[in-house]
Scaffold this active site. Structure first.
Site, PDB file in Angstrom:
ATOM      1  N   ASN A   9      10.526   2.139  -0.063  1.00  0.00           N
ATOM      2  CA  ASN A   9       9.782   1.623   1.081  1.00  0.00           C
ATOM      3  C   ASN A   9      10.347   0.250   1.427  1.00  0.00           C
ATOM      4  O   ASN A   9      10.138  -0.716   0.700  1.00  0.00           O
ATOM      5  CB  ASN A   9       8.289   1.528   0.731  1.00  0.00           C
ATOM      6  CG  ASN A   9       7.469   0.921   1.855  1.00  0.00           C
ATOM      7  OD1 ASN A   9       7.929   0.803   2.983  1.00  0.00           O
ATOM      8  ND2 ASN A   9       6.241   0.531   1.530  1.00  0.00           N
ATOM      9  N   LYS A  11       9.575  -1.662   3.858  1.00  0.00           N
ATOM     10  CA  LYS A  11       8.585  -2.561   4.459  1.00  0.00           C
ATOM     11  C   LYS A  11       9.207  -3.273   5.676  1.00  0.00           C
ATOM     12  O   LYS A  11       9.975  -2.661   6.418  1.00  0.00           O
ATOM     13  CB  LYS A  11       8.028  -3.524   3.408  1.00  0.00           C
ATOM     14  CG  LYS A  11       7.471  -2.769   2.191  1.00  0.00           C
ATOM     15  CD  LYS A  11       6.714  -3.627   1.233  1.00  0.00           C
ATOM     16  CE  LYS A  11       6.221  -2.785   0.062  1.00  0.00           C
ATOM     17  NZ  LYS A  11       5.370  -3.557  -0.863  1.00  0.00           N
ATOM     18  N   HIS A  96      -0.780   3.290   2.847  1.00  0.00           N
ATOM     19  CA  HIS A  96      -0.224   2.282   1.934  1.00  0.00           C
ATOM     20  C   HIS A  96      -1.194   1.115   1.813  1.00  0.00           C
ATOM     21  O   HIS A  96      -1.891   0.754   2.768  1.00  0.00           O
ATOM     22  CB  HIS A  96       1.135   1.796   2.457  1.00  0.00           C
ATOM     23  CG  HIS A  96       1.875   0.949   1.479  1.00  0.00           C
ATOM     24  ND1 HIS A  96       1.595  -0.385   1.295  1.00  0.00           N
ATOM     25  CD2 HIS A  96       2.881   1.258   0.618  1.00  0.00           C
ATOM     26  CE1 HIS A  96       2.405  -0.871   0.364  1.00  0.00           C
ATOM     27  NE2 HIS A  96       3.184   0.100  -0.062  1.00  0.00           N
ATOM     28  N   GLU A  98      -0.898  -1.973   1.878  1.00  0.00           N
ATOM     29  CA  GLU A  98      -0.756  -3.055   2.852  1.00  0.00           C
ATOM     30  C   GLU A  98      -1.325  -2.656   4.219  1.00  0.00           C
ATOM     31  O   GLU A  98      -1.833  -3.503   4.949  1.00  0.00           O
ATOM     32  CB  GLU A  98       0.720  -3.458   2.957  1.00  0.00           C
ATOM     33  CG  GLU A  98       1.185  -4.164   1.697  1.00  0.00           C
ATOM     34  CD  GLU A  98       2.679  -4.111   1.454  1.00  0.00           C
ATOM     35  OE1 GLU A  98       3.106  -4.663   0.429  1.00  0.00           O
ATOM     36  OE2 GLU A  98       3.414  -3.513   2.268  1.00  0.00           O
ATOM     37  N   GLU A 168      -0.704   3.583  -6.336  1.00  0.00           N
ATOM     38  CA  GLU A 168      -0.327   2.174  -6.283  1.00  0.00           C
ATOM     39  C   GLU A 168      -1.389   1.315  -6.954  1.00  0.00           C
ATOM     40  O   GLU A 168      -2.470   1.136  -6.375  1.00  0.00           O
ATOM     41  CB  GLU A 168      -0.235   1.687  -4.841  1.00  0.00           C
ATOM     42  CG  GLU A 168       0.621   2.455  -3.878  1.00  0.00           C
ATOM     43  CD  GLU A 168       0.531   1.800  -2.504  1.00  0.00           C
ATOM     44  OE1 GLU A 168       1.502   1.126  -2.143  1.00  0.00           O
ATOM     45  OE2 GLU A 168      -0.500   1.931  -1.829  1.00  0.00           O
ATOM     46  N   GLY A 174       4.331  -6.363  -5.690  1.00  0.00           N
ATOM     47  CA  GLY A 174       4.888  -7.640  -5.266  1.00  0.00           C
ATOM     48  C   GLY A 174       4.479  -8.812  -6.125  1.00  0.00           C
ATOM     49  O   GLY A 174       4.758  -9.963  -5.795  1.00  0.00           O
ATOM     50  N   SER A 214       5.397  -1.877  -9.618  1.00  0.00           N
ATOM     51  CA  SER A 214       6.686  -2.570  -9.628  1.00  0.00           C
ATOM     52  C   SER A 214       7.654  -1.871 -10.577  1.00  0.00           C
ATOM     53  O   SER A 214       7.837  -2.267 -11.723  1.00  0.00           O
ATOM     54  CB  SER A 214       6.491  -4.035 -10.047  1.00  0.00           C
ATOM     55  OG  SER A 214       5.741  -4.720  -9.069  1.00  0.00           O
TER      56      SER A 214
END
Length: 252
Positions: A9, A11, A96, A98, A168, A174, A214
């Site tokens: 991904n 982003k 997702h 985000e 996730e 991140g 991650s």
């Protein structure tokens, strides 16, 4: 056998020249190395047609990072399933963390997107997972159960087998934090168990579940060796071929 997948991904990263360079590098790597998994990328939507041109033989799956829950209409800035189908995109990420955090997405809208993607022959990669606060409160199993049921349990058994789930742990995205392989396996097995309760073990055993924390070159092999983890949805490490290729090789 469930499909094994390493998906990148991107982003909101890479200008057009950088994106093209990375796609060409990735294609060259894929053509010159035997891989034991499927390789997918989700670049910014601006680059989807370029990706399809570069990967014209479908060596690498091309996914949008999101798609609309509506078929068409006055929805400025949105991508429709028809648009993705028309360029032979492979599928779309849906839900997702985000998108949930910054754009107010929820599992009800994800349900509409998943069904629409399937209706158009696209592969939905449905993302779910708990926040740090939810994990600390011991709510992570219930949170993931509710997310999975709300977004997916209106599907038929044949439909849910076509969905890819990406778990996730939001607290590990991140941040440099990574769920231990055992923590990741616990949730993956939990998700598969939830699906088995609804659709039966045979159906659940056909659903690929990716780890979306991650994943890095130095932990990919251990994470991918867990029995219910079928690959990874990779963020930052997907932006450099050196790192992404080493993660792909976690299946070797």
């Amino acid at each position: 056998m469930r499909r094994k997948i390493v998906a990148g991904n991107w982003k909101m990263n890479k200008n057009v020249i950088e994106a093209q360079q990375l796609m060409v590098q990735l294609l060259s790597y894929k053509n010159n190395n035997a891989t034991n998994c499927e390789v997918w990328i989700a670049p910014p939507s601006l680059y989807l047609m370029m990706a399809k041109d570069i990967f014209e033989k479908d060596e690498i799956g091309v996914f949008s990072q999101d798609m609309s829950e509506f078929e068409s209409g006055a929805y400025t800035g949105e991508l429709s399933a028809d648009m993705l189908e028309s360029i032979d995109a492979t599928g779309s990420l849906i839900g997702h963390s985000e998108r949930r955090q910054y754009h107010g997405e929820n599992d009800e809208s994800c349900n509409k997107k998943v069904k629409l993607a399937l209706d158009k022959g696209l592969i939905p990669v449905y993302c779910n997972g708990e926040t740090l606060e939810q994990r600390k409160a011991g709510q992570h199993l219930d949170v993931v159960k509710t997310q999975t049921e709300t977004a997916l349990f209106t599907l038929s058994a044949e439909e849910i087998k076509k969905v890819v789930i990406a778990y996730e742990p939001v607290w590990a995205i991140g941040t440099g934090e990574t769920a231990s392989p055992e923590q990741a396996q616990e949730i993956h097995a939990h998700i598969r168990g939830i699906i088995a309760e609804k659709y039966g073990q045979e159906v659940a055993d056909k659903v690929s579940i990716l780890y979306g924390g991650s994943v890095k070159p130095d932990n990919a092999k251990e994470i991918f060796s867990q029995p219910d983890i079928d690959g990874g949805l990779i963020g930052g490490a997907a932006l450099k071929l050196e790192d992404f290729s080493k993660i792909i090789e976690g299946f070797n």
